[in-house]
Design a protein around this motif. Sequence first.
Motif, PDB file in Angstrom:
ATOM      1  N   VAL A  26      55.560  42.478  49.388  1.00 48.98           N
ATOM      2  CA  VAL A  26      55.571  42.225  47.945  1.00 48.98           C
ATOM      3  C   VAL A  26      54.908  43.391  47.231  1.00 48.98           C
ATOM      4  CG1 VAL A  26      54.730  40.720  46.100  1.00 48.98           C
ATOM      5  CG2 VAL A  26      55.571  39.723  48.246  1.00 48.98           C
ATOM      6  N   GLU A  27      55.550  43.841  46.173  1.00 45.43           N
ATOM      7  CA  GLU A  27      55.004  44.914  45.343  1.00 45.43           C
ATOM      8  C   GLU A  27      55.019  44.456  43.891  1.00 45.43           C
ATOM      9  OE1 GLU A  27      57.372  48.378  45.948  1.00 45.43           O
ATOM     10  OE2 GLU A  27      56.822  48.566  48.056  1.00 45.43           O
ATOM     11  N   ALA A  28      54.232  45.112  43.084  1.00 42.93           N
ATOM     12  CA  ALA A  28      54.220  44.801  41.656  1.00 42.93           C
ATOM     13  C   ALA A  28      54.023  46.075  40.857  1.00 42.93           C
ATOM     14  CB  ALA A  28      53.111  43.805  41.326  1.00 42.93           C
ATOM     15  N   VAL A  29      54.674  46.123  39.721  1.00 40.39           N
ATOM     16  CA  VAL A  29      54.387  47.140  38.728  1.00 40.39           C
ATOM     17  C   VAL A  29      53.526  46.442  37.689  1.00 40.39           C
ATOM     18  CG1 VAL A  29      55.316  48.777  37.062  1.00 40.39           C
ATOM     19  CG2 VAL A  29      56.619  48.236  39.140  1.00 40.39           C
ATOM     20  N   VAL A  30      52.320  46.956  37.480  1.00 43.74           N
ATOM     21  CA  VAL A  30      51.381  46.328  36.554  1.00 43.74           C
ATOM     22  C   VAL A  30      51.347  47.151  35.271  1.00 43.74           C
ATOM     23  CG1 VAL A  30      48.999  45.576  36.187  1.00 43.74           C
ATOM     24  CG2 VAL A  30      50.010  45.486  38.496  1.00 43.74           C
ATOM     25  N   TYR A  31      51.686  46.508  34.178  1.00 37.63           N
ATOM     26  CA  TYR A  31      51.619  47.122  32.853  1.00 37.63           C
ATOM     27  C   TYR A  31      50.385  46.547  32.171  1.00 37.63           C
ATOM     28  CZ  TYR A  31      56.434  48.296  33.892  1.00 37.63           C
ATOM     29  OH  TYR A  31      57.572  48.771  34.492  1.00 37.63           O
ATOM     30  N   ASP A  32      49.474  47.412  31.777  1.00 33.86           N
ATOM     31  CA  ASP A  32      48.285  46.879  31.123  1.00 33.86           C
ATOM     32  C   ASP A  32      47.990  47.615  29.830  1.00 33.86           C
ATOM     33  OD1 ASP A  32      45.679  48.621  31.332  1.00 33.86           O
ATOM     34  OD2 ASP A  32      46.666  48.854  33.272  1.00 33.86           O
ATOM     35  N   TRP A  33      47.561  46.822  28.898  1.00 36.72           N
ATOM     36  CA  TRP A  33      47.124  47.297  27.591  1.00 36.72           C
ATOM     37  C   TRP A  33      45.622  47.035  27.486  1.00 36.72           C
ATOM     38  CZ3 TRP A  33      51.545  44.709  28.730  1.00 36.72           C
ATOM     39  CH2 TRP A  33      52.757  45.292  28.359  1.00 36.72           C
ATOM     40  N   GLY A  34      44.941  47.148  28.601  1.00 42.14           N
ATOM     41  CA  GLY A  34      43.535  46.798  28.732  1.00 42.14           C
ATOM     42  C   GLY A  34      43.395  45.721  29.791  1.00 42.14           C
ATOM     43  N   ALA A  35      42.171  45.498  30.243  1.00 46.30           N
ATOM     44  CA  ALA A  35      41.932  44.529  31.308  1.00 46.30           C
ATOM     45  C   ALA A  35      42.277  43.103  30.901  1.00 46.30           C
ATOM     46  CB  ALA A  35      40.472  44.604  31.751  1.00 46.30           C
ATOM     47  N   ASP A  36      42.365  42.847  29.591  1.00 44.94           N
ATOM     48  CA  ASP A  36      42.611  41.478  29.133  1.00 44.94           C
ATOM     49  C   ASP A  36      44.038  41.245  28.626  1.00 44.94           C
ATOM     50  OD1 ASP A  36      42.459  43.018  26.862  1.00 44.94           O
ATOM     51  OD2 ASP A  36      41.092  41.690  25.789  1.00 44.94           O
ATOM     52  N   GLN A  67      47.754  42.001  30.414  1.00 46.13           N
ATOM     53  CA  GLN A  67      48.507  42.604  31.503  1.00 46.13           C
ATOM     54  C   GLN A  67      49.775  41.815  31.803  1.00 46.13           C
ATOM     55  OE1 GLN A  67      45.846  42.811  34.865  1.00 46.13           O
ATOM     56  NE2 GLN A  67      44.752  44.570  34.043  1.00 46.13           N
ATOM     57  N   LEU A  68      50.797  42.567  32.188  1.00 51.97           N
ATOM     58  CA  LEU A  68      52.056  42.003  32.663  1.00 51.97           C
ATOM     59  C   LEU A  68      52.345  42.627  34.018  1.00 51.97           C
ATOM     60  CD1 LEU A  68      54.801  40.524  32.414  1.00 51.97           C
ATOM     61  CD2 LEU A  68      55.634  42.538  31.149  1.00 51.97           C
ATOM     62  N   SER A  69      52.453  41.793  35.039  1.00 54.04           N
ATOM     63  CA  SER A  69      52.769  42.270  36.385  1.00 54.04           C
ATOM     64  C   SER A  69      54.171  41.817  36.748  1.00 54.04           C
ATOM     65  CB  SER A  69      51.769  41.714  37.408  1.00 54.04           C
ATOM     66  OG  SER A  69      50.468  42.155  37.116  1.00 54.04           O
ATOM     67  N   LEU A  70      55.027  42.765  37.103  1.00 50.83           N
ATOM     68  CA  LEU A  70      56.400  42.460  37.501  1.00 50.83           C
ATOM     69  C   LEU A  70      56.517  42.643  39.005  1.00 50.83           C
ATOM     70  CD1 LEU A  70      58.415  44.145  34.613  1.00 50.83           C
ATOM     71  CD2 LEU A  70      57.598  41.782  34.805  1.00 50.83           C
ATOM     72  N   LEU A  71      56.811  41.541  39.699  1.00 54.23           N
ATOM     73  CA  LEU A  71      56.832  41.533  41.158  1.00 54.23           C
ATOM     74  C   LEU A  71      58.220  41.741  41.711  1.00 54.23           C
ATOM     75  CD1 LEU A  71      54.241  39.817  40.256  1.00 54.23           C
ATOM     76  CD2 LEU A  71      54.337  38.901  42.562  1.00 54.23           C
ATOM     77  N   ARG A  72      58.267  42.362  42.884  1.00 55.07           N
ATOM     78  CA  ARG A  72      59.506  42.479  43.656  1.00 55.07           C
ATOM     79  C   ARG A  72      59.175  42.180  45.115  1.00 55.07           C
ATOM     80  NH1 ARG A  72      58.489  48.553  43.079  1.00 55.07           N
ATOM     81  NH2 ARG A  72      59.298  48.399  40.984  1.00 55.07           N
ATOM     82  N   GLY A  73      60.187  41.772  45.870  1.00 51.36           N
ATOM     83  CA  GLY A  73      59.975  41.448  47.277  1.00 51.36           C
ATOM     84  C   GLY A  73      59.601  39.990  47.505  1.00 51.36           C
ATOM     85  N   THR A  74      59.724  39.151  46.477  1.00 54.48           N
ATOM     86  CA  THR A  74      59.453  37.727  46.605  1.00 54.48           C
ATOM     87  C   THR A  74      60.745  37.012  47.009  1.00 54.48           C
ATOM     88  OG1 THR A  74      59.817  37.478  44.227  1.00 54.48           O
ATOM     89  CG2 THR A  74      57.547  37.750  44.956  1.00 54.48           C
ATOM     90  N   PRO A  75      60.674  35.739  47.463  1.00 51.04           N
ATOM     91  CA  PRO A  75      61.888  35.052  47.926  1.00 51.04           C
ATOM     92  C   PRO A  75      63.051  35.109  46.940  1.00 51.04           C
ATOM     93  CG  PRO A  75      59.968  33.735  48.450  1.00 51.04           C
ATOM     94  CD  PRO A  75      59.483  34.900  47.623  1.00 51.04           C
ATOM     95  N   THR A  76      62.761  34.903  45.656  1.00 56.39           N
ATOM     96  CA  THR A  76      63.748  35.117  44.598  1.00 56.39           C
ATOM     97  C   THR A  76      63.005  35.765  43.433  1.00 56.39           C
ATOM     98  OG1 THR A  76      63.450  33.063  43.344  1.00 56.39           O
ATOM     99  CG2 THR A  76      64.923  32.955  45.252  1.00 56.39           C
ATOM    100  N   ALA A  77      63.747  36.269  42.494  1.00 57.51           N
ATOM    101  CA  ALA A  77      63.094  36.909  41.343  1.00 57.51           C
ATOM    102  C   ALA A  77      62.281  35.907  40.543  1.00 57.51           C
ATOM    103  CB  ALA A  77      64.148  37.569  40.449  1.00 57.51           C
ATOM    104  N   HIS A  78      62.726  34.646  40.494  1.00 54.99           N
ATOM    105  CA  HIS A  78      62.018  33.651  39.691  1.00 54.99           C
ATOM    106  C   HIS A  78      60.858  33.007  40.461  1.00 54.99           C
ATOM    107  CE1 HIS A  78      61.499  30.979  36.309  1.00 54.99           C
ATOM    108  NE2 HIS A  78      61.524  29.929  37.115  1.00 54.99           N
ATOM    109  N   ILE A  79      61.056  32.747  41.721  1.00 56.27           N
ATOM    110  CA  ILE A  79      60.012  32.086  42.521  1.00 56.27           C
ATOM    111  C   ILE A  79      59.098  33.164  43.084  1.00 56.27           C
ATOM    112  CG2 ILE A  79      59.565  30.543  44.452  1.00 56.27           C
ATOM    113  CD1 ILE A  79      62.366  29.374  43.956  1.00 56.27           C
ATOM    114  N   MET A  80      58.166  33.600  42.239  1.00 56.26           N
ATOM    115  CA  MET A  80      57.317  34.753  42.591  1.00 56.26           C
ATOM    116  C   MET A  80      55.832  34.430  42.557  1.00 56.26           C
ATOM    117  SD  MET A  80      56.396  34.679  39.366  1.00 56.26           S
ATOM    118  CE  MET A  80      55.028  35.725  39.616  1.00 56.26           C
ATOM    119  N   TRP A  81      55.467  33.179  42.315  1.00 59.28           N
ATOM    120  CA  TRP A  81      54.064  32.843  42.094  1.00 59.28           C
ATOM    121  C   TRP A  81      53.246  32.721  43.370  1.00 59.28           C
ATOM    122  CZ3 TRP A  81      58.089  30.115  39.781  1.00 59.28           C
ATOM    123  CH2 TRP A  81      58.616  29.055  40.534  1.00 59.28           C
TER     124      TRP A  81
END
Length: 200
Positions: A145-155, A157-171
């Motif tokens: 599992v990998e993620a691209v983390v977009y942050d506008w500060g520590a408080d 953040q949006l993390s976009l994951l790849r390598g999870t069973p499906t794109a939606h079931i990523m939690w």
Amino acid sequence: TVRPSQWPKANRFQVEVPYVECFDVEATWATFLTALEALGERRVDLSRLHVTGYSMGGQGTWGLAVRFGSEIASVAPMAAKCAWEDGAWSQEEQILQQLSRLPIWCFCGEEDTRTVSWRDFWWLADKRGRDTKANESQLKANEGVEAVVYDWGADLQLSLLRGTPTAHIMWDPVLHAEADFALFTRMLAARCPTPRTSFF
């Protein structure tokens, strides 16, 4: 309590049913407070209330943030974007009062594009006095599992994951790979600066 939307979604039996447009945020919050009250004051720290949920629960998390964010220590919506109510922009000032200091750590599947609203993050960053262009970093977690983390500060953040069973079931990786995502560590450290003083 939920309100159905006009667009359908296949349920687990592959029957098309109306998707949830939004939750009854007031009823959800009242239920939450009732549960806390049942636990009692000795077992509840009102400055450390955190909300997370995935898919429809993530949408509910956004709804609670928009309405009660000033009373919450942090939110972590997963696989969901905010379902803005009709007329929400006429209440922009009230919404900003709820969201201006709230840590928001959002997690979505990279290919699950219906669950991400870049405009919401750009708007929040701008209203918090930050550059709308996010810092971008890569995160490698366990089991490919990998993620691209977009942050506008520590408080914020949006993390976009790849390598999870499906794109939606990523939690699952987020909730079970604390060494990688540190969600619960961040929650443990966060405190609401303006907590409730009583349950009701």
